[in-house]
Design a protein around this motif. Structure first.
Motif, PDB file in Angstrom:
ATOM      1  N   THR A  60       0.847  -1.192   0.000  1.00  0.00           N
ATOM      2  CA  THR A  60       0.000   0.000   0.000  1.00  0.00           C
ATOM      3  C   THR A  60       0.878   1.237   0.000  1.00  0.00           C
ATOM      4  N   THR A  61       0.389   2.280  -0.652  1.00  0.00           N
ATOM      5  CA  THR A  61       1.099   3.551  -0.647  1.00  0.00           C
ATOM      6  C   THR A  61       0.148   4.632  -0.187  1.00  0.00           C
ATOM      7  N   ASP A  62       0.505   5.266   0.901  1.00  0.00           N
ATOM      8  CA  ASP A  62      -0.258   6.417   1.382  1.00  0.00           C
ATOM      9  C   ASP A  62      -1.745   6.106   1.518  1.00  0.00           C
ATOM     10  N   LEU A  63      -2.070   4.973   2.068  1.00  0.00           N
ATOM     11  CA  LEU A  63      -3.479   4.589   2.188  1.00  0.00           C
ATOM     12  C   LEU A  63      -4.152   5.430   3.274  1.00  0.00           C
ATOM     13  N   GLN A  64      -5.324   5.922   2.936  1.00  0.00           N
ATOM     14  CA  GLN A  64      -6.051   6.751   3.893  1.00  0.00           C
ATOM     15  C   GLN A  64      -7.518   6.366   3.858  1.00  0.00           C
ATOM     16  N   VAL A  65      -8.106   6.168   5.028  1.00  0.00           N
ATOM     17  CA  VAL A  65      -9.506   5.779   5.093  1.00  0.00           C
ATOM     18  C   VAL A  65     -10.253   6.766   5.980  1.00  0.00           C
ATOM     19  N   ALA A  66     -11.375   7.275   5.482  1.00  0.00           N
ATOM     20  CA  ALA A  66     -12.165   8.205   6.281  1.00  0.00           C
ATOM     21  C   ALA A  66     -13.629   7.778   6.283  1.00  0.00           C
ATOM     22  N   TYR A  67     -14.221   7.796   7.486  1.00  0.00           N
ATOM     23  CA  TYR A  67     -15.666   7.589   7.596  1.00  0.00           C
ATOM     24  C   TYR A  67     -16.282   8.974   7.698  1.00  0.00           C
ATOM     25  N   GLY A  68     -16.845   9.459   6.638  1.00  0.00           N
ATOM     26  CA  GLY A  68     -17.334  10.841   6.629  1.00  0.00           C
ATOM     27  C   GLY A  68     -16.154  11.774   6.815  1.00  0.00           C
TER      28      GLY A  68
END
Lengths: 297, 305, 276
Positions: free
Chosen positions: C34-42
């Motif tokens: 993974t590269t720079d993985l970002q997860v946002a809930y809302g």
């Protein structure tokens, strides 16, 4: 002034009285219909055609019409409700404005007076599309009346299936459609069936939506002729069909046969018994299907 | 290696199936929306024709007391005063709700707080069952029990507002009761326990804690019952007498929007003024059911805060 | 969150605030990265700056407290979060960014399988549980299907317990058996990579150790990434371990290094049980 203890006592007495009174009223209601109606029930009454002017008419045709109309209604409304319920619960983005609007629309449809739904059916199908007073018009009107409740019950049934099952399907590379069709729906069958049977009870007793769609006359049927294209055939969907509920209304508001009271008591008893049966059937089917589903073969 | 890469970039069978499912189910949903929209469209366009094509004055329609759409008054305007029916509808609905509310609350409290065992075993299933009883059966009961009783008590024919209200009272009682029961059941257990622990009597707990916190739900139940009563056609039509006159008292023949509508629509010619004004009555029914809907939403919104 | 993190790191002085093991592409075969993985809930960012590489045929453990972002990370790898969250960054698999719109998610999940915390067999027979998805994907050869049922159940160490009643409902199995059935179901797809989200946390110690044995066996053929709360489990079975904290990867290294000589203070605290 009463002290707290006394008012507690008084309130209890009042509540017992109210509950007792309500039980009494409701019991009297059912009791009255059964006492008045059941003695009138006979094989003859349940199978012979009604008579407009003389005593001794039956409700055979109306009874058949009620069931036939119910079946037609379910054939039309179930697929639509199933599809809409699946979309609402499995596909829809719950925050989407359009979906919210849709939910409001469904809620409004469920709260519309059934007479308005019936009149709309009359205007559009009976008059505009020239379907006339017919089983088909009636079934369409009842479909409108039935859709909101059935859709909601399908959606609730789907909601009761844990998300774990959906994730299981997704993780195996299955599409949502495959997961819903093969995993979620089969698991939801018991509660969907319960919902269908309960709504059937409601449809069975509906009259206001029908008087101007399926009509108020019950032409004699030839129970030997099962070709749906013949006018006297019971299966013909273009014939007018007065149902049991409509018959009760008709007899009471315009009936001139001498035994009108007895006929409507008998018909009411049949209606109530049918509703009772639908209720028991719903409970019974859901428990049987549920057992079958979790059975360890 | 390359095969897998390729397959990842192509649309899979599963994707196509999913697309198919999405389209099919969405069409079903769209169909329902279409039905709702067309109901409003058709009823509104018919109902408004009275005012736009037949040039009936809206105020005359809403406040006029003479209903005989086939006839005209001295000045040649048709007699399309719908006030008698509007009054009739509101009267029967309000009276039915007024009588039903205390009984429904009392029974629901009895079922959930005083005697939950009997409530669950007998009263619960019985009310559920009664909710499902067809309204024509209530009408029949009204005709064969309530009307003769009122005739005996008050004289006259027995048909009228009071008979209609009584029938609707019995009809909505199971619905309002079972909805109230659901509300009371959803009051958290610890509310009761903490009130009782503070030394409140059972009645004080019910009155000051439980009913208070269940008020929005009870109101919803009552409004829901009123919506049903307002829209009920046949049961009322069977007992109200169907005289399109301003109700003078509660026991003389009167009428409601639904009763005149069911009676008249079959006896008038599509497109005529007599027919169009009936659709205007239907439009009032439609709008009122919207109003009830909005009230229920407003209660829910307020209750949520 | 980040500011808070740095504050606590400054106190400890000399240690680095982050240590990510860099895999040498010549020495290690990388199955997924993974590269720079970002997860946002809302608006709520649950995970950011995740750059990790996973070596083929190895077991990698993801550890960290609840809410540290480790499960979020795992579920993003085969895009199970697509409906509920926005996932940014790249996930490289076979030279393709599988986080892109061009990728067919259903096809991808055939190669990157997943097992969840709670066993979720279908309400079908044991063998149908395994063959159902295969049939949907177009395999109808009965002999071949029977073969797959046998091999995958054997690989999941469940064959001996159920071979005589493959027609029995999967729901009649014990929790531990159900979880091994679910693993068998996942490997019947012959995936490259197997993601496991706390697969043993809902099980008793005996079932749990059976699952561990199974995983040790499976790593011969599959790349395994496992989220676990149980640090003993991580140290027993995994080759690499990544420690997550407050939505970021704090330390990623060979498992034995993480558990004997961690470089970051937060990892030291976590591994020693000072918080968690």
């Amino acid at each position: 002034m009463l002290n707290p203890k006394q008012s507690d006592k008084l309130a209890s007495v009042m509540l017992y009285t109210i509950a007792g009174f309500v039980i009494l009223v409701l019991a009297a209601l059912v009791g009255y219909i059964l006492v008045q109606g059941v003695p009138h029930l006979s094989w003859h009454f349940l199978t012979s055609p009604s008579s407009a002017f003389t005593a001794g008419g039956g409700i055979g045709v109306q009874l058949f019409n009620s069931f036939y109309l119910l079946i037609m209604t379910m054939i039309i409304s179930f697929p639509i409700a199933l599809g809409a319920g699946i979309y609402l619960h499995e596909y829809a983005n719950q925050k989407n404005q359009f979906i919210r609007l849709t939910r409001t629309a469904i809620e409004i449809l469920s709260s519309l007076p059934s007479v308005v739904v019936g009149l709309f059916g009359f205007l559009l199908f009976v008059v505009q599309f020239k379907l006339g007073f017919s089983i088909l018009s009636g079934a369409i009107a009842l479909t409108f009346f039935n859709l909101p409740l059935l859709t909601r019950s399908v959606e609730d049934s789907l909601r009761s299936i844990p998300n774990l099952q959906r994730e299981a399907g997704a993780a195996l590379g299955l599409s949502r459609w495959e997961t819903v069709g093969h995993i979620i729906l089969p698991a939801a069958v018991p509660s969907i069936v319960t919902g269908v049977v309960l709504s059937a009870g409601r449809v069975f007793g509906e009259a206001a939506a029908l008087i101007y769609t399926a009509g108020q006359s019950a032409p004699a049927l030839d129970f030997g002729d099962w070709n749906p294209f013949n006018t006297a055939s019971p299966l013909n969907i273009m014939r007018p069909a007065e149902t049991l509920a409509v018959h009760i209304w008709k007899v009471n508001s315009e009936g001139i046969m001498p035994d009108a009271a007895a006929v409507s008591a008998g018909a009411s008893a049949v209606l109530i018994i049918a509703v009772l049966l639908f209720n028991f059937l719903a409970r019974f089917l859901s428990s049987v299907l549920y057992k079958h589903l979790t059975a360890t073969k | 290696m390359d095969l897998i890469r390729e397959s990842l970039l192509k649309k899979s069978k599963a994707s196509k199936k999913d697309q198919f499912g999405r389209v099919i189910t969405f069409s079903a949903l769209l169909l329902i929306v279409l039905v709702v929209v067309s109901i409003f469209w058709f009823v509104a366009s018919k109902g408004l024709a009275t005012f736009f094509s037949n040039k009936v004055n809206l105020w005359d329609f809403l406040s006029g007391k003479n209903w005989a759409p086939g006839q005209t008054d001295a000045s040649g305007t048709p007699l399309t005063g719908a006030l008698p029916m509007i009054t009739g509808s509101f009267l029967v609905t309000l009276m039915a709700a007024l009588i039903a509310t205390p009984f429904a609350i009392g029974t629901a409290v009895f079922m959930t707080e005083i005697s939950p065992k009997r409530g669950a075993k007998i009263l619960g299933p019985v009310t559920e069952l009664l909710v499902g009883i067809p309204s024509v059966v209530y009408g029949f009961i009204g005709l064969s029990v309530i009307v003769p009783t009122l005739r005996y008590l008050f004289g006259g024919s027995g048909f009228g507002i009071l008979a209609g209200a009584m029938v609707l009272f019995v009809m909505i009682l199971p619905t309002v009761t079972s909805m109230t029961v659901d509300t009371l059941k959803s009051v958290p257990r610890h509310y009761r326990e903490s009130a009782l622990a503070l030394g409140a009597t059972r009645w004080q707990t019910i009155y000051k804690v439980i009913l208070r916190s269940a008020t929005p739900g009870i109101l919803t139940a009552v409004v829901f019952g009123m919506a049903r009563a307002f829209g009920e056609a046949l049961a009322v039509q069977m007992v109200i007498g169907n005289a399109s006159l301003m109700p003078k008292d509660l026991t003389s023949p009167a009428s409601t929007l639904t009763s005149i509508l069911t009676q008249g629509i079959g006896n008038t010619v599509m497109g005529s003024l007599e027919n169009n004004v009936l659709w205007s009555l239907a439009l009032i029914l439609l709008l009122m059911s919207l109003v009830f809907n909005i009230i229920i939403r407003a209660i829910a919104k307020k209750g949520a805060i | 969150m980040t500011a808070n993190l740095q504050g606590s790191l400054n106190l400890t002085g000399s240690q680095p605030d982050r240590h990510i093991y860099q895999m040498d592409k010549d020495k290690h075969e990388i199955a997924l990265s993974t590269t720079d993985l970002q997860v946002a809930y809302g608006n709520n960012v649950a995970l950011q700056n995740a750059d990790l590489s996973f070596e083929r045929f190895k077991i990698t453990s993801l550890i960290g407290a609840s809410g540290s972002g480790k499960s979020t990370f795992l579920r993003s790898l085969n895009r199970m979060n697509d409906d509920v969250a926005t996932v940014g960054g790249q996930i490289m698999y076979r030279g393709l960014d599988i986080n892109s719109h061009d990728i067919d998610v259903y096809e991808m999940r055939k190669h990157i399988g997943m097992v969840f915390q709670r066993p979720n067999p279908f309400a079908k027979s044991i063998s149908d549980n395994i063959t159902f998805a295969l049939k949907q994907h177009g395999m109808h050869d009965k002999k071949k299907l029977a073969e797959i049922v046998e091999t995958s159940l054997k690989q999941a160490a469940l064959w001996d317990e159920v071979k005589d009643d493959l027609k029995k409902s999967a729901l009649s199995l014990s929790g531990g058996q159900q979880q091994r059935l679910v693993i068998a179901r996942a490997i019947a797809m012959k995936p490259d990579i197997l993601l496991l989200d706390e697969p043993a946390s809902a099980l008793d110690p005996i079932s749990s150790s059976k699952i561990e044995d199974t995983l040790m066996e499976l790593k011969k053929h599959y790349t395994i990434i496992i989220v676990t709360h149980n640090m003993q489990q991580a140290s027993r079975i995994s080759d690499y371990t990544a420690f997550f904290h407050a939505g970021e990867v704090i330390e990623y290294d060979l498992t034995r290094k993480i558990f004997t000589r961690p470089k970051v203070q937060l990892t030291i605290d976590y591994v020693n049980g000072n918080f968690g």
